[in-house]
Design a protein around this motif. Structure first.
Motif, mmCIF file in Angstrom:
data_model
loop_
_atom_site.group_PDB
_atom_site.id
_atom_site.type_symbol
_atom_site.label_atom_id
_atom_site.label_comp_id
_atom_site.label_asym_id
_atom_site.label_seq_id
_atom_site.Cartn_x
_atom_site.Cartn_y
_atom_site.Cartn_z
ATOM 1 N N ALA A 1 0.775 -1.160 -0.100
ATOM 2 C CA ALA A 1 -0.082 -0.052 -0.129
ATOM 3 C C ALA A 1 0.806 1.268 -0.076
ATOM 4 O O ALA A 1 0.647 2.199 -0.791
ATOM 5 C CB ALA A 1 -1.016 -0.042 1.046
ATOM 6 N N PHE A 2 1.917 1.206 0.794
ATOM 7 C CA PHE A 2 2.929 2.526 0.854
ATOM 8 C C PHE A 2 3.422 2.646 -0.700
ATOM 9 O O PHE A 2 3.545 3.697 -1.095
ATOM 10 C CB PHE A 2 4.022 2.188 1.715
ATOM 11 C CG PHE A 2 4.929 3.224 1.980
ATOM 12 C CD1 PHE A 2 4.668 4.285 2.944
ATOM 13 C CD2 PHE A 2 6.281 3.609 1.252
ATOM 14 C CE1 PHE A 2 5.677 5.219 3.071
ATOM 15 C CE2 PHE A 2 7.109 4.516 1.304
ATOM 16 C CZ PHE A 2 6.765 5.484 2.301
ATOM 17 N N VAL B 1 -4.571 0.321 5.118
ATOM 18 C CA VAL B 1 -4.842 2.057 5.317
ATOM 19 C C VAL B 1 -3.518 2.441 6.273
ATOM 20 O O VAL B 1 -3.100 3.569 5.680
ATOM 21 C CB VAL B 1 -5.877 1.931 6.349
ATOM 22 C CG1 VAL B 1 -6.044 3.482 6.912
ATOM 23 C CG2 VAL B 1 -7.392 1.733 5.644
ATOM 24 N N ALA B 2 -2.820 1.848 6.919
ATOM 25 C CA ALA B 2 -1.764 2.279 7.360
ATOM 26 C C ALA B 2 -0.544 2.810 6.494
ATOM 27 O O ALA B 2 0.081 3.764 6.449
ATOM 28 C CB ALA B 2 -1.100 1.307 8.447
ATOM 29 N N TRP C 1 -7.951 3.471 -3.615
ATOM 30 C CA TRP C 1 -6.845 2.564 -3.574
ATOM 31 C C TRP C 1 -7.024 1.579 -2.368
ATOM 32 O O TRP C 1 -6.412 0.518 -2.779
ATOM 33 C CB TRP C 1 -5.600 3.511 -3.053
ATOM 34 C CG TRP C 1 -5.271 4.355 -4.214
ATOM 35 C CD1 TRP C 1 -5.704 4.653 -5.339
ATOM 36 C CD2 TRP C 1 -4.474 5.766 -3.942
ATOM 37 N NE1 TRP C 1 -5.107 5.720 -6.001
ATOM 38 C CE2 TRP C 1 -4.492 6.459 -5.166
ATOM 39 C CE3 TRP C 1 -3.712 6.435 -2.999
ATOM 40 C CZ2 TRP C 1 -3.586 7.590 -5.308
ATOM 41 C CZ3 TRP C 1 -2.977 7.390 -2.831
ATOM 42 C CH2 TRP C 1 -2.989 8.309 -4.299
ATOM 43 N N GLY C 2 -7.588 1.826 -1.375
ATOM 44 C CA GLY C 2 -7.983 0.833 -0.376
ATOM 45 C C GLY C 2 -8.676 -0.321 -1.016
ATOM 46 O O GLY C 2 -8.448 -1.619 -1.009
ATOM 47 N N SER D 1 -12.550 1.126 4.305
ATOM 48 C CA SER D 1 -13.528 2.164 4.382
ATOM 49 C C SER D 1 -13.856 2.423 5.765
ATOM 50 O O SER D 1 -13.630 4.055 6.271
ATOM 51 C CB SER D 1 -14.854 1.998 3.460
ATOM 52 O OG SER D 1 -14.562 1.841 2.226
ATOM 53 N N ALA D 2 -13.924 1.529 6.662
ATOM 54 C CA ALA D 2 -14.170 1.705 8.056
ATOM 55 C C ALA D 2 -13.060 2.275 8.717
ATOM 56 O O ALA D 2 -12.945 3.007 9.714
ATOM 57 C CB ALA D 2 -14.807 0.696 8.743
#
Length: 300
Positions: free
Chosen positions: A64-65, A101-102, A123-124, A135-136
């Motif tokens: 994700a990063f 998310v992190a 992107w998530g 989303s949450a």
């Protein structure tokens, strides 16, 4: 150094399959502590449940990063991270969503420009393949996240009454999402397809009002819970034990193997203990926790 704190999440709550997410007070803390000298991302430390994370390029925080860094113009420089997490892995409590998310938020903090909320949400979804947990985890509270084409999402925030509390229990073994999806039928009866949205309407109003009857009726599902519950040893008995102890809703958390129950604050410890005891009857390593709603936020 940059730091982000991301909540756990339960999803579905029965009929909210693959779009309802609810953020909970178990948390993941991730820090970017500086550049890596090895030429690749690495962890300075992994504590709590994060100690079981992979340390190679498959790690979702790294993935994700890198995705966000590329799209925000940060560049490919390798970094060192430290992570501490309370979120059980492969228990349907959003551990992968929190890691995603992190990673997205850390890259956004370091990039020449910060990502918009819409970008982070899209992107998530792109990484996870379903929008409920990410989303949450980004927004807090309870979210209804509906893909509307082109990678875009429409988010509706669902009110959750302040009197509600959450009981969590999970067996010693996790359940991979792919395995949980693998038992779902390719087709369902028309009656079942019709029934689920009816129950969802009751569930949402039950969450808003903290209404025991609406939550009990609204938590019933016919699309995934009946097929996944046999994969969780002691799961059916644990849900019955939760209801007998005062839970207003009890079901599988996400795709499992964890379970979630909702009830009044003054009963939630007893509900948690009852679920854990039922699981431990067949699995001595089962565990659980009580949780509260992670409050909704205007900005992630």
């Amino acid at each position: 150094m940059r730091r982000v704190i991301v909540p756990a999440s339960t999803s579905n709550l029965g009929p909210g399959f693959d779009f309802l997410g609810l953020a909970l007070s178990l948390r993941l803390e991730a820090n970017c502590v500086g550049p890596s000298q090895s030429g690749r991302h690495e962890f300075a430390s992994l504590d709590g449940t994060a100690s079981a994370w992979p340390r190679d390029a498959t790690n979702l925080l790294f993935c994700a990063f890198d995705l966000a860094a590329e799209r925000l113009g940060l560049g490919p420089s390798a970094r060192r991270f430290s992570v501490r997490s309370e979120i059980p892995i492969a228990r349907g409590l959003g551990s992968s969503g929190a890691a995603v998310v992190a990673g997205l938020r850390l890259a956004s903090e370091l990039a020449p420009r910060q990502a918009t909320l819409d970008e982070l949400l899209r992107w998530g979804l792109e990484i996870e393949g379903h929008p409920d947990n990410t989303s949450a985890a980004l927004l807090g509270g309870c979210t209804l996240a509906v893909p509307i084409g082109g990678g875009r999402l429409r988010i509706v925030r669902q009110e959750v009454h302040e009197d509600l509390a959450f009981a969590l229990a999970w067996p010693s073994k996790g359940l991979a999402t792919a395995a949980a999806r693998g038992v779902l039928p390719r087709e369902v009866r028309f009656q079942d397809a019709v029934e689920n949205p009816r129950r969802l309407a009751l569930l949402l109003e039950g969450l808003r009002r903290a209404d025991p009857e609406l939550l009990a009726l609204g938590g019933e599902d016919r699309l995934h819970v009946p097929y996944r519950l046999p994969l969780i040893p002691g799961g059916a008995a644990a849900l019955e034990a939760a209801r007998a102890s005062g839970a207003w809703l009890a079901t599988i958390s996400g795709s499992g193997s964890g379970l979630v129950a909702i009830g009044a604050r003054d009963r939630i410890e007893a509900i948690t203990s009852a679920m854990v005891a039922a699981l431990r009857a067949v699995d001595a390593g089962a565990d659980g926790r009580t949780a509260a709603l992670d409050q909704p936020r205007a900005n992630p």
